[in-house]
Design a protein around this motif. Structure first.
Motif, PDB file in Angstrom:
ATOM      1  N   SER A 199      14.037  -9.009 -31.892  1.00 44.32           N
ATOM      2  CA  SER A 199      12.828  -9.260 -31.099  1.00 44.32           C
ATOM      3  C   SER A 199      11.571  -9.123 -31.956  1.00 44.32           C
ATOM      4  N   THR A 200      11.603  -8.225 -32.940  1.00 42.03           N
ATOM      5  CA  THR A 200      10.460  -8.081 -33.850  1.00 42.03           C
ATOM      6  C   THR A 200      10.314  -9.313 -34.732  1.00 42.03           C
ATOM      7  N   LEU A 201      11.404  -9.761 -35.314  1.00 42.64           N
ATOM      8  CA  LEU A 201      11.347 -10.905 -36.223  1.00 42.64           C
ATOM      9  C   LEU A 201      10.954 -12.188 -35.507  1.00 42.64           C
ATOM     10  N   LEU A 202      11.358 -12.310 -34.259  1.00 37.88           N
ATOM     11  CA  LEU A 202      10.985 -13.492 -33.477  1.00 37.88           C
ATOM     12  C   LEU A 202       9.558 -13.404 -32.952  1.00 37.88           C
ATOM     13  N   GLY A 203       8.958 -12.218 -33.035  1.00 39.18           N
ATOM     14  CA  GLY A 203       7.579 -12.045 -32.580  1.00 39.18           C
ATOM     15  C   GLY A 203       7.445 -11.823 -31.096  1.00 39.18           C
ATOM     16  N   THR A 204       8.555 -11.557 -30.402  1.00 38.40           N
ATOM     17  CA  THR A 204       8.469 -11.331 -28.953  1.00 38.40           C
ATOM     18  C   THR A 204       8.051  -9.904 -28.618  1.00 38.40           C
ATOM     19  N   LYS A 205       8.207  -8.988 -29.581  1.00 42.77           N
ATOM     20  CA  LYS A 205       7.775  -7.607 -29.387  1.00 42.77           C
ATOM     21  C   LYS A 205       7.206  -7.074 -30.685  1.00 42.77           C
ATOM     22  N   GLU A 206       6.251  -6.161 -30.578  1.00 49.46           N
ATOM     23  CA  GLU A 206       5.773  -5.437 -31.735  1.00 49.46           C
ATOM     24  C   GLU A 206       6.834  -4.401 -32.128  1.00 49.46           C
ATOM     25  N   PRO A 207       6.896  -4.008 -33.391  1.00 43.62           N
ATOM     26  CA  PRO A 207       7.938  -3.071 -33.821  1.00 43.62           C
ATOM     27  C   PRO A 207       8.013  -1.796 -32.985  1.00 43.62           C
ATOM     28  N   ASP A 208       6.864  -1.181 -32.702  1.00 41.44           N
ATOM     29  CA  ASP A 208       6.882   0.070 -31.943  1.00 41.44           C
ATOM     30  C   ASP A 208       7.463  -0.132 -30.546  1.00 41.44           C
ATOM     31  N   ALA A 209       7.078  -1.231 -29.897  1.00 42.85           N
ATOM     32  CA  ALA A 209       7.580  -1.501 -28.550  1.00 42.85           C
ATOM     33  C   ALA A 209       9.074  -1.817 -28.576  1.00 42.85           C
ATOM     34  N   ALA A 210       9.502  -2.585 -29.583  1.00 42.75           N
ATOM     35  CA  ALA A 210      10.922  -2.926 -29.694  1.00 42.75           C
ATOM     36  C   ALA A 210      11.763  -1.679 -29.909  1.00 42.75           C
ATOM     37  N   LEU A 211      11.281  -0.773 -30.726  1.00 36.89           N
ATOM     38  CA  LEU A 211      12.019   0.455 -31.003  1.00 36.89           C
ATOM     39  C   LEU A 211      11.994   1.422 -29.810  1.00 36.89           C
TER      40      LEU A 211
ATOM     41  N   LYS B   4       9.497  -8.395 -41.004  1.00 35.99           N
ATOM     42  CA  LYS B   4       8.764  -9.479 -40.325  1.00 35.99           C
ATOM     43  C   LYS B   4       7.859 -10.205 -41.316  1.00 35.99           C
ATOM     44  N   GLN B   5       7.158  -9.445 -42.153  1.00 36.96           N
ATOM     45  CA  GLN B   5       6.321 -10.069 -43.184  1.00 36.96           C
ATOM     46  C   GLN B   5       7.151 -10.950 -44.104  1.00 36.96           C
ATOM     47  N   LEU B   6       8.283 -10.462 -44.506  1.00 34.86           N
ATOM     48  CA  LEU B   6       9.138 -11.179 -45.440  1.00 34.86           C
ATOM     49  C   LEU B   6       9.660 -12.474 -44.826  1.00 34.86           C
ATOM     50  N   MET B   7      10.056 -12.411 -43.563  1.00 33.61           N
ATOM     51  CA  MET B   7      10.525 -13.624 -42.882  1.00 33.61           C
ATOM     52  C   MET B   7       9.384 -14.628 -42.694  1.00 33.61           C
TER      53      MET B   7
ATOM     54  N   THR C 144      17.280   8.532 -32.499  1.00 33.94           N
ATOM     55  CA  THR C 144      15.860   8.689 -32.835  1.00 33.94           C
ATOM     56  C   THR C 144      15.285   7.328 -33.246  1.00 33.94           C
ATOM     57  N   LEU C 145      15.609   6.299 -32.490  1.00 37.24           N
ATOM     58  CA  LEU C 145      15.201   4.955 -32.875  1.00 37.24           C
ATOM     59  C   LEU C 145      13.698   4.743 -32.769  1.00 37.24           C
ATOM     60  N   ASP C 146      13.017   5.575 -31.989  1.00 42.52           N
ATOM     61  CA  ASP C 146      11.565   5.453 -31.866  1.00 42.52           C
ATOM     62  C   ASP C 146      10.819   6.329 -32.866  1.00 42.52           C
ATOM     63  N   ASN C 147      11.533   6.846 -33.865  1.00 40.03           N
ATOM     64  CA  ASN C 147      10.873   7.581 -34.943  1.00 40.03           C
ATOM     65  C   ASN C 147       9.787   6.690 -35.548  1.00 40.03           C
ATOM     66  N   PRO C 148       8.560   7.176 -35.669  1.00 40.86           N
ATOM     67  CA  PRO C 148       7.465   6.323 -36.167  1.00 40.86           C
ATOM     68  C   PRO C 148       7.743   5.681 -37.514  1.00 40.86           C
ATOM     69  N   ALA C 149       8.532   6.340 -38.357  1.00 35.36           N
ATOM     70  CA  ALA C 149       8.816   5.788 -39.678  1.00 35.36           C
ATOM     71  C   ALA C 149       9.690   4.539 -39.618  1.00 35.36           C
ATOM     72  N   ASN C 150      10.419   4.354 -38.517  1.00 36.66           N
ATOM     73  CA  ASN C 150      11.315   3.202 -38.422  1.00 36.66           C
ATOM     74  C   ASN C 150      10.559   1.882 -38.336  1.00 36.66           C
ATOM     75  N   ALA C 151       9.365   1.926 -37.767  1.00 32.33           N
ATOM     76  CA  ALA C 151       8.580   0.701 -37.602  1.00 32.33           C
ATOM     77  C   ALA C 151       8.171   0.096 -38.946  1.00 32.33           C
ATOM     78  N   LYS C 152       8.105   0.932 -39.979  1.00 32.12           N
ATOM     79  CA  LYS C 152       7.720   0.451 -41.312  1.00 32.12           C
ATOM     80  C   LYS C 152       8.681  -0.617 -41.808  1.00 32.12           C
ATOM     81  N   ALA C 153       9.972  -0.367 -41.632  1.00 33.85           N
ATOM     82  CA  ALA C 153      10.977  -1.332 -42.085  1.00 33.85           C
ATOM     83  C   ALA C 153      10.897  -2.619 -41.291  1.00 33.85           C
TER      84      ALA C 153
END
Length: 459
Positions: free
Chosen positions: A431-443, A248-251, A234-243
């Motif tokens: 891919s999210t941390l590097l900025g190559t994908k948005e969290p939802d797309a990466a998941l 990404k903000q923290l980095m 269930t990696l595309d669960n909408p709640a996963n994008a929050k983390a």
């Protein structure tokens, strides 16, 4: 036998169909004998036993090996003390030339259970009078439960928490209360206060989330989900994008992921100039074993710890650790069962606690941080017998924090796609941390790959 046949086709191991038809996975573990699970386990431990595990065993490992050897005095034990290799295991299991018992990370158990490569162990436990639900933490039992059966004998449980660098925090005016993962905005502010850069590169990270190494802790802790109750990804669960968004903000607030990773890769993590000695972090997520790494440098560090907290502000951790499995093609499953059960018994763990205490007693200034075994009774007995208050308040607080959080653990869950889920979560985070994908797309991409793996095994 359809499950086993599908697995072999997916793995390209058609030549082993005869083997797997004779002893594949599935079936009713409660019956005395089944074409799927093989005969029920007995206590008749004799003959030759081949085992794979205990790479670079320390006194905790060797003391337990000695104990199990004494208990199985009619068994000749041969150990391949090399690191587990997934490809090697799959190949050997398909050929039938596989050890009787194998040590592996619990995250892999569901995959091999679904592939029919290991045996359910419900009758192993019952033969030896072991009630897994009372002997192990619930999260540890959940780690090795798939299709309502138990597939491994657990050992160890390394809960993560947050180790604080009090020197860095005091200098920046940050308190332990500010390091609260349930309050992302406050945590970002605290990290910003402690962060120090030179020439655009980090010199001190305010907060190191160990984003790729502890990514699933963040996902589950902030309300996400990796698999459902049936083991489906269930990696595309909408709640996963929050983390992912928060990491990404923290980095980005500390120089960006590329610079942070380059900086953390340079840490002398196990040495005398580690990140706490060198004040390269203000706070960092670490598994319990890392406290042992810091004990030789007790005079050079000023540490404490706080628990990781979930979205509701409650202490939270995850159940990482290893286990023993018995391959379907094992030639001596009864001896394998007896060996694994004895290695993880209360008496074996107490022998390990005594061995560790002896080593510490011979090391001036050393601090006993305890053992985290996967068994609450063993953990508390070892703590009561051997873990004494030191004259270092910070280390005492750190040790106590890990003992406090261990009962709050949550299982990663067992899935036929367990290995692939780990890989795909890492890909999505990176891919999210590097900025190559948005969290939802990466998941979403991660979910597609994980489901492909799941369908290959589980259909």
């Amino acid at each position: 036998m359809k499950k086993s046949t599908r697995t072999l086709l997916a793995l390209g191991l058609a030549t082993s169909l005869g083997l797997m038809s004779a002893c594949g996975g599935g079936g009713d573990a409660g019956s005395d004998e089944s074409a799927d699970t093989g005969p029920a386990f007995t206590t008749n431990a004799t003959g030759d036993l081949s085992a794979w595990g205990f790479e670079n065993a320390d006194e905790v490992g060797t003391s337990r090996l000695d104990y199990a050897k004494q208990k199985l005095n009619g068994v000749s034990i041969k150990i391949d003390a090399t690191a587990f290799d997934a490809q090697k295991f799959t190949t050997r299991a398909a050929s039938g030339e596989v050890p009787d018992v194998v040590q592996m990370d619990r995250r892999l158990v569901g995959t091999y259970a679904a592939q029919g490569l290991i045996r359910p162990l419900d009758t192993c436990f019952s033969a030896h009078g072991v009630d897994p639900k009372s002997q192990y933490y619930p999260s540890v039992v959940d780690d090795v439960t798939y299709d309502q059966k138990l597939w491994a004998v657990p050992q160890f449980y390394q809960p993560p928490a947050i180790i604080l660098n009090q020197r860095v925090m005091e200098k920046a005016g940050v308190t332990a209360a500010d390091i609260d993962t349930s309050k992302p905005d406050a945590l970002l502010a605290a990290a910003g206060k402690m962060y120090v850069a030179s020439g655009g590169n980090p010199e001190t990270l305010g907060f190191d989330p160990v984003a790729t190494g502890q990514s699933e802790l963040w996902i589950l802790g902030l309300g996400g989900q990796l698999i459902d109750a049936e083991g489906v990804p269930t990696l595309d669960n909408p709640a996963n994008a929050k983390a992912l968004s928060f990491l990404k903000q923290l980095m980005d607030a500390q120089g960006g992921y590329a610079k942070v990773k380059s900086f953390t890769d340079s840490f002398d993590t196990f040495g005398e100039k580690n990140q706490y000695v060198a004040d390269q972090v203000g706070a960092q997520v670490n598994a319990q074993w890392y406290v042992n790494v810091l004990t030789p440098y007790v005079k050079d560090v000023q540490i404490s710890a706080v628990p990781f907290k979930n979205a509701d502000g409650q202490p939270f951790t995850v159940a990482g650790g290893t286990s023993f499995v018995i391959p379907t093609a094992a030639k001596n499953p009864d001896a394998a069962c007896a060996w694994a059960v004895n290695l993880t018994s209360q008496d074996a763990w107490m022998a390990a606690g005594a061995a560790r205490a002896k080593t510490i007693a011979g090391t001036p200034g050393a601090i006993n941080t305890g053992l985290f075994t996967g068994s609450p009774a063993a953990d508390q007995a070892i703590r009561s017998e051997y873990v004494k208050e030191s004259d270092n308040t910070g280390f005492n607080e750190t040790i106590a924090t890990y003992y406090d959080v261990v009962s709050t653990g949550k299982s990663y869950g067992a899935s036929p796609a367990g290995q692939q889920i780990q890989t795909e979560v890492q890909n999505a985070i990176t891919s999210t941390l590097l900025g190559t994908k948005e969290p939802d797309a990466a998941l979403a991409d991660a979910q597609t790959s994980a489901m492909r793996a799941y369908n290959q095994v589980a259909g």
